[in-house]
Design an enzyme around this catalytic site. Structure first.
Site, PDB file in Angstrom:
ATOM      1  CB  SER A 224      -0.954  -0.037   1.199  1.00 38.57           C
ATOM      2  OG  SER A 224      -1.923   0.973   1.117  1.00 38.57           O
ATOM      3  CD  GLU A 356      -5.205  -3.537  -4.320  1.00 34.15           C
ATOM      4  OE1 GLU A 356      -5.422  -3.077  -3.183  1.00 34.15           O
ATOM      5  OE2 GLU A 356      -4.185  -4.192  -4.610  1.00 34.15           O
ATOM      6  CG  HIS A 464      -5.830  -1.807  -0.109  1.00 33.67           C
ATOM      7  ND1 HIS A 464      -4.816  -1.780  -1.048  1.00 33.67           N
ATOM      8  CD2 HIS A 464      -5.393  -1.030   0.912  1.00 33.67           C
ATOM      9  CE1 HIS A 464      -3.839  -1.015  -0.617  1.00 33.67           C
ATOM     10  NE2 HIS A 464      -4.161  -0.551   0.581  1.00 33.67           N
TER      11      HIS A 464
END
Length: 549
Positions: A224, A356, A464
């Site tokens: 991330s 995501e 995500h």
């Protein structure tokens, strides 16, 4: 019995690991049986007072004889600020908010710039083991090495016969690490959090040999915000990754994140957030606003930071704090730097989770009509023309069967626009950014992956950051990639030396003949093509700067 216990305690103390730093200091770590850990080692002076928001200064004190057996404090954290709690049932909410990544990380302190080294038991100086340097994620707002335990990865590396040393660097987040605005640009203090990471890499270059690591075999990896940070270090100083004439790293792994779609440090939105932050801190009328901010208490700055939108607010991925071109270390917009070949030429792995955007789509559940969706996109992407918004909405229609979580038909449409917005946010920030990077990066061997491991999970899909669960806590097909393959790549620059049951193909371009993705699902591994949602790719990536924030 007492004698045996005493002898055992003596042996335990005697077995405490030591390491010698480059300046001659000897430090002691923790013998954790399955590994040896040196935790909370300071690598920079406390970034407080006049050093607040500024570039980190290398630590100059003596550490000789000190013990480093527990993690240092987390850097100050921003409240991610959700607006969906009352709108969504507990199933998905609990999944997100109870995950370690999204929980508050305590204790916190501005004096937080420490580094952690974990190595296999018995490792000594001269072992020259490959080094994996971890950069944590958290939207550039939250996060700490403490919630990403490296024990599973280090243990697996030993079992594979490819032992590695794991290093995790702490860095400033939110306003403390990524404040923007004209004043920051004039002072040259932008992207302080990235500079913390870079100084941590330099500390590794100087000192890791004393722990048994090889400074010429460093792989930087992150998830991330950490993944985007890896990209930033690839393009830092137009791709010059050297320190004292030698590369700081020889490879990179990016898990969910590539180029940051951001305007410059002195751009419109950066200044809007700066003005709100300064006003909230009581410094709006000060003649020297930065000096006022530096004299404020930590609590005052924390309150001011929490008065700006977090990544779970309605504005979602239009983040208040994130890396931005500063004209100095990040010399231009990140897409252009990659397009122009201004990056470090190293082998890379980069990949994504299939859904995501679902976490971030939860913050706009009040958007339910086509007109409201258009207004949301116009507000989020202030540079996009009406024609570009039209093209975007045509590529991502209201048809719920085409939205995210993908491949779920009419299911999971908790509002008429949720799956649509989730698809746009996930593709812009992650999926299509990855494909753009791979299509333009020619600096070294490339591998890419896409996970569908949680495709049956209601509302969220393969969301995500779920890869962290498999990387640090659980076993499964994802763990084979996030541990075994990554370890093999860090050791041999080839993930296939992990003995994967499926050969991981090299990636040349999204249009190459043959498969170019390693695919992950609940049953195992297989290969696939990176050729889906091409209309969305064209809408978002033909002119990426139209969607900068």
């Amino acid at each position: 019995m007492k004698l045996a216990l005493a002898l055992s305690l003596i042996a335990s103390v005697a077995a405490a690991p030591t390491a010698k730093l480059a300046n001659g200091d000897t430090i002691t770590g923790l013998n954790a049986i399955i590994n040896e850990a040196f935790l909370g080692i300071p690598f920079a002076e406390p970034p407080v007072g006049n050093l607040r928001f500024k570039d980190p200064v290398p630590y100059s004190g003596s550490l000789n004889g000190q013990k480093f057996t527990s993690y240092g404090p987390s850097c100050m954290q921003q409240n991610p600020e959700g607006t969906f709690e009352e709108n969504l049932g507990k199933t998905a909410l609990d999944l997100v908010m109870q995950s370690k990544v999204f929980q508050a990380v305590l204790p916190q302190s501005e004096d937080c710039l420490t580094i952690n080294v974990v190595r296999p038991p018995g490792t000594k100086a001269g072992a020259n083991l490959p080094v994996m340097l971890w950069i944590f994620g958290g939207g550039f707002e939250i996060g700490s090495p403490t919630i990403f335990p490296p024990a599973q990865m280090v243990t697996k590396s030993v079992l594979m016969g490819k032992p590695i040393i794991h290093v995790a660097v702490n860095y400033r987040v939110a306003s403390w690490g990524f404040l923007a605005g004209d004043d920051i640009k004039a002072e040259g203090s932008g992207n302080a959090g990235l500079k913390d990471q870079r100084l941590g890499m330099q500390w590794v270059a100087d000192n890791i040999a004393g722990f048994g690591g090889d400074p010429s075999k460093v792989t930087i990896f992150g998830e991330s915000a950490g993944s985007m940070s890896v990209l930033c270090h690839l393009i830092w100083n137009d791709g010059d990754n050297t320190y004292k004439g030698k590369p700081l790293f020889r490879a990179g792994i990016m898990q969910s994140g590539a180029m940051v779609p951001s305007d410059p440090v002195d751009g419109t939105y950066g200044n809007e957030i700066y003005d709100l932050f300064v006003s909230s801190a009581g410094c709006g009328s000060a003649s020297d606003k930065l000096a006022c901010l530096r004299s404020a208490s930590s609590d005052t700055l924390l309150d001011a930071t929490n008065n700006t939108p977090g990544f779970l607010a309605y504005s979602s991925l239009r983040l208040s704090y994130l890396p931005r071109p500063d004209g100095k270390n990040i010399t231009d917009d990140m897409y252009k730097l990659v397009r122009d070949g201004k990056y470090a030429s190293v082998p890379v792995i980069i990949g994504d989770q299939n859904d995501e955007g679902t976490i971030f789509g939860l913050s706009s559940l009040n958007v339910t009509t086509n007109a409201q969706a258009r207004a949301y996109f116009k507000q989020s992407f202030i540079h996009a023309s009406d024609a570009e918004i039209d093209t975007l909405m045509a590529a991502y229609p209201q048809d719920i069967t085409q939205g995210s979580p993908f491949d779920t038909g009419i299911f999971n449409a908790i509002t008429p626009q949720f799956k649509r917005i989730s698809a746009v946010l996930g593709d812009l920030a992650f999926i299509h950014a990855r494909r753009y990077f791979l299509n333009h990066f020619q600096g070294g061997t490339k591998y890419s992956f896409l996970s569908k491991q949680l495709s049956g999970l209601p509302i969220m899909g393969t969301f995500h950051a779920n890869d962290i669960v498999w990387q640090d806590y659980l076993l499964g097909s994802g763990s084979v990639i996030y541990n075994n393959a990554f370890i093999a790549f860090a050791t041999d620059l080839d993930p296939n030396t992990a003995g994967l049951l499926v050969n991981w193909p090299k990636y040349t371009s999204s249009s190459q003949s043959g498969n170019n993705l390693m695919m992950i699902n609940a049953l195992g591994l297989y290969t696939g093509k990176d050729n889906f949602r091409t209309a969305g790719y064209d809408a978002l990536m033909t002119n990426p700067s139209s969607f900068f924030v």
